[in-house]
Design an enzyme around this catalytic site. Structure first.
Site, PDB file in Angstrom:
ATOM      1  N   LEU A 129       3.773  10.443  10.610  1.00 37.56           N
ATOM      2  CA  LEU A 129       2.337  10.247  10.384  1.00 37.56           C
ATOM      3  C   LEU A 129       1.535  11.398  10.965  1.00 37.56           C
ATOM      4  O   LEU A 129       0.526  11.830  10.406  1.00 37.56           O
ATOM      5  CB  LEU A 129       1.856   8.929  11.009  1.00 37.56           C
ATOM      6  CG  LEU A 129       2.395   7.633  10.405  1.00 37.56           C
ATOM      7  CD1 LEU A 129       1.741   6.428  11.062  1.00 37.56           C
ATOM      8  CD2 LEU A 129       2.180   7.571   8.902  1.00 37.56           C
ATOM      9  N   ARG A 180      -1.275  13.404   8.963  1.00 34.55           N
ATOM     10  CA  ARG A 180      -2.648  13.470   9.490  1.00 34.55           C
ATOM     11  C   ARG A 180      -3.110  14.917   9.570  1.00 34.55           C
ATOM     12  O   ARG A 180      -4.277  15.221   9.328  1.00 34.55           O
ATOM     13  CB  ARG A 180      -2.700  12.835  10.887  1.00 34.55           C
ATOM     14  CG  ARG A 180      -2.506  11.349  10.850  1.00 34.55           C
ATOM     15  CD  ARG A 180      -2.215  10.760  12.221  1.00 34.55           C
ATOM     16  NE  ARG A 180      -2.021   9.319  12.108  1.00 34.55           N
ATOM     17  CZ  ARG A 180      -1.569   8.537  13.069  1.00 34.55           C
ATOM     18  NH1 ARG A 180      -1.248   9.054  14.242  1.00 34.55           N
ATOM     19  NH2 ARG A 180      -1.432   7.246  12.870  1.00 34.55           N
ATOM     20  N   GLU A 195      -3.178   6.517   7.433  1.00 32.56           N
ATOM     21  CA  GLU A 195      -2.702   7.437   8.496  1.00 32.56           C
ATOM     22  C   GLU A 195      -3.472   7.214   9.799  1.00 32.56           C
ATOM     23  O   GLU A 195      -3.813   8.153  10.502  1.00 32.56           O
ATOM     24  CB  GLU A 195      -2.849   8.901   8.065  1.00 32.56           C
ATOM     25  CG  GLU A 195      -2.309   9.244   6.709  1.00 32.56           C
ATOM     26  CD  GLU A 195      -0.808   9.086   6.613  1.00 32.56           C
ATOM     27  OE1 GLU A 195      -0.163   8.974   7.671  1.00 32.56           O
ATOM     28  OE2 GLU A 195      -0.305   9.053   5.484  1.00 32.56           O
ATOM     29  N   TRP A 199       0.820  -1.218   0.000  1.00 29.83           N
ATOM     30  CA  TRP A 199       0.000   0.000   0.000  1.00 29.83           C
ATOM     31  C   TRP A 199       0.856   1.271   0.000  1.00 29.83           C
ATOM     32  O   TRP A 199       0.517   2.232   0.691  1.00 29.83           O
ATOM     33  CB  TRP A 199      -0.942   0.032   1.224  1.00 29.83           C
ATOM     34  CG  TRP A 199      -1.929  -1.069   1.276  1.00 29.83           C
ATOM     35  CD1 TRP A 199      -1.947  -2.111   2.149  1.00 29.83           C
ATOM     36  CD2 TRP A 199      -3.056  -1.254   0.407  1.00 29.83           C
ATOM     37  NE1 TRP A 199      -3.005  -2.947   1.888  1.00 29.83           N
ATOM     38  CE2 TRP A 199      -3.708  -2.431   0.813  1.00 29.83           C
ATOM     39  CE3 TRP A 199      -3.567  -0.550  -0.690  1.00 29.83           C
ATOM     40  CZ2 TRP A 199      -4.849  -2.907   0.189  1.00 29.83           C
ATOM     41  CZ3 TRP A 199      -4.699  -1.033  -1.308  1.00 29.83           C
ATOM     42  CH2 TRP A 199      -5.330  -2.189  -0.871  1.00 29.83           C
ATOM     43  N   GLY A 223       5.984  10.099  14.241  1.00 23.05           N
ATOM     44  CA  GLY A 223       6.200  11.541  14.160  1.00 23.05           C
ATOM     45  C   GLY A 223       5.899  12.074  12.755  1.00 23.05           C
ATOM     46  O   GLY A 223       5.413  13.196  12.590  1.00 23.05           O
ATOM     47  N   PHE A 270      -5.592  -0.813  23.010  1.00 21.00           N
ATOM     48  CA  PHE A 270      -5.107  -1.266  21.699  1.00 21.00           C
ATOM     49  C   PHE A 270      -4.997  -2.792  21.638  1.00 21.00           C
ATOM     50  O   PHE A 270      -5.086  -3.372  20.580  1.00 21.00           O
ATOM     51  CB  PHE A 270      -3.738  -0.645  21.386  1.00 21.00           C
ATOM     52  CG  PHE A 270      -3.842   0.776  20.884  1.00 21.00           C
ATOM     53  CD1 PHE A 270      -3.954   1.032  19.526  1.00 21.00           C
ATOM     54  CD2 PHE A 270      -3.835   1.828  21.774  1.00 21.00           C
ATOM     55  CE1 PHE A 270      -4.072   2.340  19.055  1.00 21.00           C
ATOM     56  CE2 PHE A 270      -3.940   3.138  21.319  1.00 21.00           C
ATOM     57  CZ  PHE A 270      -4.064   3.395  19.960  1.00 21.00           C
TER      58      PHE A 270
HETATM   59  C1  LIG Z   1      -4.747   4.024  -0.936  1.00 20.06           C
HETATM   60  C2  LIG Z   1      -3.852   3.754   0.229  1.00 20.06           C
HETATM   61  C3  LIG Z   1      -2.603   4.349   0.288  1.00 20.06           C
HETATM   62  C4  LIG Z   1      -1.731   4.077   1.360  1.00 20.06           C
HETATM   63  N1  LIG Z   1      -0.468   4.633   1.361  1.00 20.06           N
HETATM   64  C5  LIG Z   1       0.433   4.221   2.317  1.00 20.06           C
HETATM   65  C6  LIG Z   1       1.800   4.667   2.257  1.00 20.06           C
HETATM   66  O1  LIG Z   1       2.182   5.470   1.413  1.00 20.06           O
HETATM   67  N2  LIG Z   1       2.681   4.168   3.179  1.00 20.06           N
HETATM   68  C7  LIG Z   1       2.300   3.264   4.134  1.00 20.06           C
HETATM   69  O2  LIG Z   1       3.151   2.845   4.916  1.00 20.06           O
HETATM   70  N3  LIG Z   1       1.004   2.835   4.217  1.00 20.06           N
HETATM   71  C8  LIG Z   1       0.073   3.286   3.337  1.00 20.06           C
HETATM   72  N4  LIG Z   1      -1.246   2.839   3.392  1.00 20.06           N
HETATM   73  C9  LIG Z   1      -1.607   1.821   4.384  1.00 20.06           C
HETATM   74  C10 LIG Z   1      -2.482   2.305   5.511  1.00 20.06           C
HETATM   75  O3  LIG Z   1      -1.766   3.160   6.359  1.00 20.06           O
HETATM   76  C11 LIG Z   1      -3.065   1.079   6.230  1.00 20.06           C
HETATM   77  O4  LIG Z   1      -4.000   0.503   5.333  1.00 20.06           O
HETATM   78  C12 LIG Z   1      -3.728   1.433   7.548  1.00 20.06           C
HETATM   79  O5  LIG Z   1      -2.763   1.730   8.521  1.00 20.06           O
HETATM   80  C13 LIG Z   1      -4.620   0.299   8.076  1.00 20.06           C
HETATM   81  O6  LIG Z   1      -3.932  -0.912   8.069  1.00 20.06           O
HETATM   82  P1  LIG Z   1      -4.616  -2.229   7.432  1.00 20.06           P
HETATM   83  O7  LIG Z   1      -5.159  -1.860   6.097  1.00 20.06           O
HETATM   84  O8  LIG Z   1      -3.620  -3.306   7.528  1.00 20.06           O
HETATM   85  O9  LIG Z   1      -5.864  -2.530   8.355  1.00 20.06           O
HETATM   86  P2  LIG Z   1      -5.835  -3.357   9.722  1.00 20.06           P
HETATM   87  O10 LIG Z   1      -4.798  -2.832  10.622  1.00 20.06           O
HETATM   88  O11 LIG Z   1      -5.837  -4.809   9.407  1.00 20.06           O
HETATM   89  O12 LIG Z   1      -7.260  -2.961  10.303  1.00 20.06           O
HETATM   90  C14 LIG Z   1      -8.482  -3.636   9.899  1.00 20.06           C
HETATM   91  C15 LIG Z   1      -9.602  -3.131  10.812  1.00 20.06           C
HETATM   92  O13 LIG Z   1      -9.278  -3.440  12.164  1.00 20.06           O
HETATM   93  C16 LIG Z   1      -9.381  -2.282  12.958  1.00 20.06           C
HETATM   94  N5  LIG Z   1      -8.454  -2.359  14.080  1.00 20.06           N
HETATM   95  C17 LIG Z   1      -7.104  -2.419  14.038  1.00 20.06           C
HETATM   96  N6  LIG Z   1      -6.594  -2.465  15.274  1.00 20.06           N
HETATM   97  C18 LIG Z   1      -7.651  -2.425  16.123  1.00 20.06           C
HETATM   98  C19 LIG Z   1      -7.785  -2.457  17.537  1.00 20.06           C
HETATM   99  N7  LIG Z   1      -6.714  -2.489  18.344  1.00 20.06           N
HETATM  100  N8  LIG Z   1      -9.026  -2.430  18.060  1.00 20.06           N
HETATM  101  C20 LIG Z   1     -10.111  -2.382  17.270  1.00 20.06           C
HETATM  102  N9  LIG Z   1     -10.068  -2.355  15.933  1.00 20.06           N
HETATM  103  C21 LIG Z   1      -8.843  -2.369  15.363  1.00 20.06           C
HETATM  104  C22 LIG Z   1      -9.039  -1.154  12.015  1.00 20.06           C
HETATM  105  O14 LIG Z   1      -9.513   0.076  12.492  1.00 20.06           O
HETATM  106  C23 LIG Z   1      -9.751  -1.615  10.762  1.00 20.06           C
HETATM  107  O15 LIG Z   1     -11.127  -1.285  10.865  1.00 20.06           O
HETATM  108  C24 LIG Z   1      -2.146   3.179   2.378  1.00 20.06           C
HETATM  109  C25 LIG Z   1      -3.442   2.626   2.331  1.00 20.06           C
HETATM  110  C26 LIG Z   1      -4.287   2.918   1.289  1.00 20.06           C
HETATM  111  C27 LIG Z   1      -5.660   2.307   1.251  1.00 20.06           C
END
Ligand SMILES: Cc1cc2nc3c(=O)[nH]c(=O)nc-3n(C[C@H](O)[C@H](O)[C@H](O)COP(=O)(O)OP(=O)(O)OC[C@H]3O[C@@H](n4cnc5c(N)ncnc54)[C@H](O)[C@@H]3O)c2cc1C
Length: 392
Positions: A247, A251, A371, A170, A245, A391
């Site tokens: 992120l 944000r 973010e 991503w 820092g 968390f």
């Molecule tokens: C278009 C796009 C561009 C991006 N660009 C970048 C980039 O340039 N660099 C980069 O590093 N990343 C990037 N990302 C990644 C993005 O930061 C992650 O998708 C985001 O941090 C969420 O992680 P995940 O998708 O693995 O979801 P997960 O962490 O698997 O979360 C899935 C669900 O579980 C929930 N959840 C997670 N933890 C908990 C908890 N403790 N309690 C309750 N619920 C919880 C979440 O809120 C979510 O609803 C990008 C994502 C997208 C879609």
């Protein structure tokens, strides 16, 4: 319907009256740039899942949008609020364009600016500020998004060199970047590395089939024993606080940017409702429509005021991470709600790229997630207010 002249959404809250002259000038300049260079093409870029990063980057550079509120190294050195206002204007055109700017300035450049050595700053920042060199930011992995501390990417010492192996997912701008900031586990906590993308062992593959942020390039990165010199490491980032820092900076831009997308939707919906006739009179003249418009305008104005308040706090160096979470949670959540409600006002036309609303709504799905997801920001705020971490 009353003959009274309608106020614009901007006029209702008179947010502009709270801006400094420099901020208003930046607002107008960026709005004009977006109107001329992004809006005419954005529907096609979205449909074709493309974004002309290489062409637009030098133009964004000339406008000073990359690392806009950083000092020196070719950066514009504006207030943080001015940077937020610029994000709002760019994201009113499309969240993909704002994402590109955020990744370059708030993530890749900020990592070097905050944690880099003087040599690293001199080497990279001026060319990145100008848009000549593009950066990406590799934190997320296939199995570690909200919990990046579990990352598997690893950098190990080999003599004075580092050897980097693992993968990221991503990653915005991943296939067009000249340099990647990669976060990796080491024997001494998580560290950040400046990785030229032409390093042997570096691969980037574009991710396809996205239904959101289609006018933005997203990639998977893989690192196959990339050999890096000792000075590839950012000396002043140790542990998860390093990427967090950065992120926090990205944000901050989203707090403003998401309100730009929402504003664009609301303007489009009001214009549509004024001209679309249903049951023999304009849709805008029905109470149900006006209730939707009024509620959306109120949320938009509140979100813009919140953004401005947080911007002013940041300019006084008083902005706390929890407050950034308040802004990110509220403004992305309200923006997507506004975009979806606007879509209902446009009926079937709302599902096309002839109008911006569903494009914005779909984009905001990503903005809500990246973010820090909405849930992650709820947990941050919950922890701040109760003292208990939920968390895990
Ligand atoms: C278009 C796009 C561009 C991006 N660009 C970048 C980039 O340039 N660099 C980069 O590093 N990343 C990037 N990302 C990644 C993005 O930061 C992650 O998708 C985001 O941090 C969420 O992680 P995940 O998708 O693995 O979801 P997960 O962490 O698997 O979360 C899935 C669900 O579980 C929930 N959840 C997670 N933890 C908990 C908890 N403790 N309690 C309750 N619920 C919880 C979440 O809120 C979510 O609803 C990008 C994502 C997208 C879609």
């Amino acid at each position: 319907m009353s003959e009274a002249k309608a106020l614009t959404v901007d006029e209702l809250f008179a947010i502009d009256s709270l801006l400094q002259p420099e901020e208003r000038e930046i607002q107008q300049t960026v709005r004009k740039f977006a109107a001329e260079h992004i809006r005419p093409h954005i529907a096609d870029w979205f449909e074709n899942a493309t974004f002309p990063v290489k062409e637009l980057a030098p133009e964004f550079g000339k406008l000073g949008l990359f690392g806009m509120h950083l000092e020196g190294y070719g950066c514009a050195g504006t207030s943080a609020t001015a940077y937020g206002i610029a994000c709002m204007e760019i994201e009113a055109a499309d969240s993909g364009a704002r994402s590109m700017i955020s990744v370059q300035g708030s993530l890749a450049m900020t990592a070097i600016y905050k944690y880099g050595s003087e040599e690293q700053k001199q080497q990279w920042l001026p060319r990145m500020a100008a848009g000549e060199v593009l950066g990406c930011f590799g934190l997320t992995e296939p199995d570690f998004g909200s919990n990046p501390g579990g990352m598997r990417t690893r950098a190990r010492r080999d003599g004075s060199d580092w050897v980097l192996s693992g993968s990221k997912m991503w990653i915005t701008n991943g296939t067009v970047a000249d340099v990647a900031i990669v976060w990796a586990q080491t024997d001494d906590k998580i560290r950040g590395f400046i990785v030229p993308t032409d390093s042997p062992g570096f691969q980037a593959h574009e991710m396809h089939k996205k239904l959101s942020l289609r006018a933005s390039i997203t990639a998977e990165l893989s690192f196959d024993d990339i050999r890096l010199p000792e000075d590839a490491m950012l000396p002043d980032a140790r542990g998860l606080a390093g990427p967090l820092g950065c992120l926090s900076e990205a944000r901050f831009g989203i707090i403003f940017g998401s309100m730009g997308a929402a504003r664009d939707c609301l303007q489009a919906a009001i214009e549509y409702a004024q001209t679309r006739e249903v049951f023999d009179k304009p849709l805008a003249a029905y109470q149900l429509t006006q209730a939707k418009i009024a509620d959306m305008a109120v949320e938009l104005g509140k979100g813009q005021l919140l953004a401005l308040h947080l911007g002013r706090l940041k300019d006084q160096d008083k902005l706390r991470p929890e407050q950034v979470s308040v802004g990110k949670l509220n403004n992305t959540r309200e923006a997507i709600e506004i975009a979806r409600t606007c879509r209902t006002i446009l009926g079937a036309n709302g599902i096309t790229l002839e109008y911006p609303v569903l494009r914005h709504a779909n984009n905001l799905e990503s903005v809500l997630t990246y973010e820090g997801t909405a849930e992650v920001h709820q947990l941050v705020i919950g922890q701040a207010l109760t003292g208990s971490s939920a968390f895990r």
